[in-house]
Motif scaffolding. Structure first.
Motif, PDB file in Angstrom:
ATOM      1  N   TRP A  23       0.822  -1.211   0.000  1.00  0.00           N
ATOM      2  CA  TRP A  23       0.000   0.000   0.000  1.00  0.00           C
ATOM      3  C   TRP A  23       0.855   1.259   0.000  1.00  0.00           C
ATOM      4  O   TRP A  23       1.896   1.328   0.646  1.00  0.00           O
ATOM      5  CB  TRP A  23      -0.886   0.052   1.247  1.00  0.00           C
ATOM      6  CG  TRP A  23      -2.015  -0.920   1.322  1.00  0.00           C
ATOM      7  CD1 TRP A  23      -2.171  -1.928   2.226  1.00  0.00           C
ATOM      8  CD2 TRP A  23      -3.178  -0.963   0.480  1.00  0.00           C
ATOM      9  NE1 TRP A  23      -3.349  -2.604   2.010  1.00  0.00           N
ATOM     10  CE2 TRP A  23      -3.993  -2.027   0.941  1.00  0.00           C
ATOM     11  CE3 TRP A  23      -3.604  -0.214  -0.616  1.00  0.00           C
ATOM     12  CZ2 TRP A  23      -5.211  -2.366   0.359  1.00  0.00           C
ATOM     13  CZ3 TRP A  23      -4.815  -0.544  -1.207  1.00  0.00           C
ATOM     14  CH2 TRP A  23      -5.599  -1.598  -0.730  1.00  0.00           C
ATOM     15  N   MET A  70      -2.434  -8.049  -6.652  1.00  0.00           N
ATOM     16  CA  MET A  70      -2.557  -6.592  -6.578  1.00  0.00           C
ATOM     17  C   MET A  70      -1.205  -5.915  -6.773  1.00  0.00           C
ATOM     18  O   MET A  70      -1.089  -4.922  -7.518  1.00  0.00           O
ATOM     19  CB  MET A  70      -3.145  -6.186  -5.222  1.00  0.00           C
ATOM     20  CG  MET A  70      -4.593  -6.596  -5.003  1.00  0.00           C
ATOM     21  SD  MET A  70      -5.158  -6.325  -3.299  1.00  0.00           S
ATOM     22  CE  MET A  70      -5.065  -4.536  -3.176  1.00  0.00           C
ATOM     23  N   ASN A  76      -1.109   0.373  -5.577  1.00  0.00           N
ATOM     24  CA  ASN A  76      -2.232   0.296  -4.644  1.00  0.00           C
ATOM     25  C   ASN A  76      -2.183   1.452  -3.647  1.00  0.00           C
ATOM     26  O   ASN A  76      -1.180   1.634  -2.946  1.00  0.00           O
ATOM     27  CB  ASN A  76      -2.193  -1.035  -3.899  1.00  0.00           C
ATOM     28  CG  ASN A  76      -2.215  -2.221  -4.852  1.00  0.00           C
ATOM     29  OD1 ASN A  76      -3.230  -2.496  -5.476  1.00  0.00           O
ATOM     30  ND2 ASN A  76      -1.089  -2.900  -4.981  1.00  0.00           N
TER      31      ASN A  76
END
Length: 652
Positions: A23, A70, A76
């Motif tokens: 992230w 992802m 992300n």
């Protein structure tokens, strides 16, 4: 290993710091990387108290295989919508346009890395196919393929969305004359009557939201039909499971039409708004009980030791929604005396079949008196038992905007129910925000553990200004008055649309996004334009400042152009419109602290009356206040209605 979110200030982002997902927070690092690699951005927006955000995190973001996918296919980005309401507002609107229905949280958006326009968007995606929704991994793979293989369609999508956002920036509609205000109010009342649920209260089928700003507008109508709808809705909410019958505080919404089973998170904004509604309703023991329990919960559980109010309580504890709040009937019976059980069980539905996953969530199943001694003693015993459970997590951010709503709610409720401690709580919160979130002449949106988010939005300035104008009537403070003036000047300098009237959601030096939002309709909270117009108008009357009065009038004139067939969806702007049609009565009392205190019972307060109690020796008075002294040592009243002022009156 923790990811980049380990250094975040947001409790929501910290919840994802141990995810295997790589992230990023929103910022240049992530946006530049996506552009350089020419891969889409996966933007995930949520908040700490959100149940379905937790579900998606457990199913997908904590799963190594999903995270690997992802990380390979996307850059992300995780966003706390309470710290970045600008991003949330823009991409929720995009969801509505693309999917042809409202969005929600978690919001899952896939963005073009070069334009940041979304090309696919949704909310919660399950790990496995469910309820007609595809599994999240399948979504990831198909989105990545579409981005790679369909450049022409992508360009067409970018152009169409850019054109839409350009048309819906909120600054191209003509301003209207306010002479149509009465017609607009009549239309809004008729629409709310059409939507009203006469059996359960409220203005929609399930799920049912409080819509407190609509209630406040109805409570100010002279029409008895309007007040009846508001009173009945408040009564049903206060008796239902939306309200925590033991500990106080309202949950975010009801999943059924009866207000019986809530979505269990408790948000500061709902409770500030509903405290204000309870205060403006007519005296009623049910409302007084709900207000006292709610204010007690706020001061006990939601206020920082130094004064600021926290953002929310989670819906979940021990991994299950609502577990903290629900009961086994047998355990309740064992904890109470026979007399208490006989009284408590039928009042709160424990003699009926279980209503939440085989257990009981308390709701007032009858219209009986809840103030009886046996009910109070039983409630206290159960509250003490509940306190031994694992409590839902607190999002302990202090948000400027939501603190403004609670400052106003606690002040109004403290005044209406004669509870000075509530007003003192609001005053402590206001001083905290001034001390911690007012940095170098600008308001910051969020504070936590000494760290601030150095961004600000329209709602931060507008809600806080509104709260301060209310608080100053009961706890006058020259420093807070100066703070209110600085907020008003900041609204005009940084957010105003000088051409069309009203205010943008982001300041004029904000980062460039795909839209600079400007709107007038309410959502879960009142619209910032409506609140700004209301608060600026009141501060303008207090100080005799025509700049504020002019900005308020221009904002309402701009808002009316957007009402269309849905004026009731603009309740905050309707409240500001009402003040333009019926300017408030302003009463300034000047005297010694003793004179002011002794005269308080005769001082008027009400939805259309402002009454300020200003000591003779108050320093730093601004505007026309500086020219309104106490006369010859006597308590003196200065009274104005709109721009018409009477001669000062000696009261003693």
């Amino acid at each position: 290993m923790p990811n980049r979110l380990a250094n975040a200030s947001s409790p929501y982002l910290l919840q994802h710091a141990d995810n295997p997902v790589d992230w990023y927070e929103w910022g240049d690092d992530a946006l530049s990387l996506a552009r350089e690699r020419d891969i889409p951005i996966l933007l995930s927006i949520g908040y700490a108290a959100c149940h379905w955000c937790h579900v998606m995190a457990h199913e997908s973001f904590e799963d190594d295989a999903t995270a690997a996918l992802m990380n390979r296919l996307f850059v992300n980005i995780k966003v706390d919508r309470e710290q970045r309401p600008d991003l949330d507002r823009i991409y929720q609107l995009a969801h509505q346009v693309i999917q042809r229905r409202g969005g929600g949280w978690p919001l899952t958006a896939f963005l073009d890395p070069h334009t940041h326009q979304p090309f696919f968007i949704g909310t919660y995606f399950p790990r496995e196919p469910r309820h007609g929704m595809p599994p999240f991994r399948q979504v990831l793979e198909r989105v990545a393929v579409w981005y790679r293989d369909e450049p022409a369609a992508r360009a067409q999508n970018n152009a169409a969305l850019a054109e839409f956002f350009g048309r819906n920036g909120g600054s191209d509609a003509p301003r209207h004359e306010l002479s149509d205000g009465r017609t607009t109010e009549t239309m809004a009342l008729a629409a709310l009557e059409r939507d009203f649920d006469p059996e359960h209260g409220g203005f929609s089928p399930a799920p049912k939201f409080p819509h407190a700003t609509q209630l406040q507008w109805l409570l100010r109508r002279a029409d008895p039909r309007a007040r009846r709808m508001a009173h009945y809705t408040l009564d049903r909410m206060c008796r239902g499971g939306l309200f925590d019958q033991l500990g106080g505080g309202f949950c975010r919404y009801s999943v059924d039409e009866r207000w019986e089973i809530p979505h269990f998170e408790k948000m500061l904004y709902d409770n500030g708004l509903l405290l204000a509604s309870l205060a403006e309703a007519e005296a009623d023991p049910v409302f007084a009980r709900a207000a006292r329990l709610t204010a007690g919960w706020v001061m006990r559980e939601m206020q920082h030791a130094d004064g600021g109010y926290f953002a929310s309580l989670d819906a979940d504890s021990e991994g299950h929604e609502g577990r903290y709040y629900v009961w086994d009937a047998g355990a309740v019976r064992a904890a109470l005396s026979a007399e208490e059980w006989a009284m408590f069980a039928p009042l709160f539905g424990l003699d009926q079949p279980p209503n939440f996953e085989g257990r009981w969530h308390l709701h007032n199943a009858s219209d009986a008196d809840l103030s009886q001694p046996a009910v109070r003693s039983a409630s206290q015993k159960l509250l003490e038992l509940r306190a031994r459970r694992i409590r839902p997590a607190t999002d302990d951010k202090v948000l400027a905007a939501w603190n403004g709503l609670m400052i106003r709610g606690m002040t109004l409720a403290g005044r209406a129910f004669d509870e000075p401690a509530w007003i003192e709580s609001a005053s402590r919160a206001a001083r905290f925000v001034h001390r911690e979130l007012w940095q170098s002449g600008r308001l910051c949106t969020s504070w936590r553990e000494g760290r601030v988010i150095e961004l600000s939005f329209l709602d931060d300035y507008a809600y806080l200004l509104d709260g301060l104008v209310e608080l100053l009537q009961d706890a006058f403070d020259a420093e807070l008055l100066e703070f209110a003036v600085a907020l008003a000047d900041g609204l005009l300098a940084r957010f105003a649309d000088a051409k069309r009237g009203g205010f943008y959601f982001t300041p004029n030096d904000h980062e460039q996004l795909i839209q600079r939002p400007k709107g007038f309709s309410d959502d879960a909270t009142p619209n910032g334009n409506g609140v700004a117009a209301y608060a600026l108008g009141r501060l303008g009357h207090l100080l005799g400042e025509t700049r504020y009065l002019g900005a308020a009038s221009a904002t309402v004139a701009s808002a009316v152009a957007y009402f269309g067939d849905w004026p009731h969806a603009h309740a905050a702007a309707l409240l500001a419109l009402d003040e333009q049609i019926n300017p408030p009565t302003l009463e300034i009392y000047r005297g010694t602290p003793l004179q002011l205190r002794e005269s308080e019972p005769g001082m008027k307060h009400g939805p259309h009356t402002m009454a300020f109690k200003i000591p003779t020796d108050a320093p730093g008075l601004l505007g026309q206040l500086a020219d309104q002294p106490a006369l010859e040592g006597t308590l003196t009243l200065y009274r104005c209605v709109g721009t018409h002022c009477e001669s000062p009156q000696r009261l003693g």
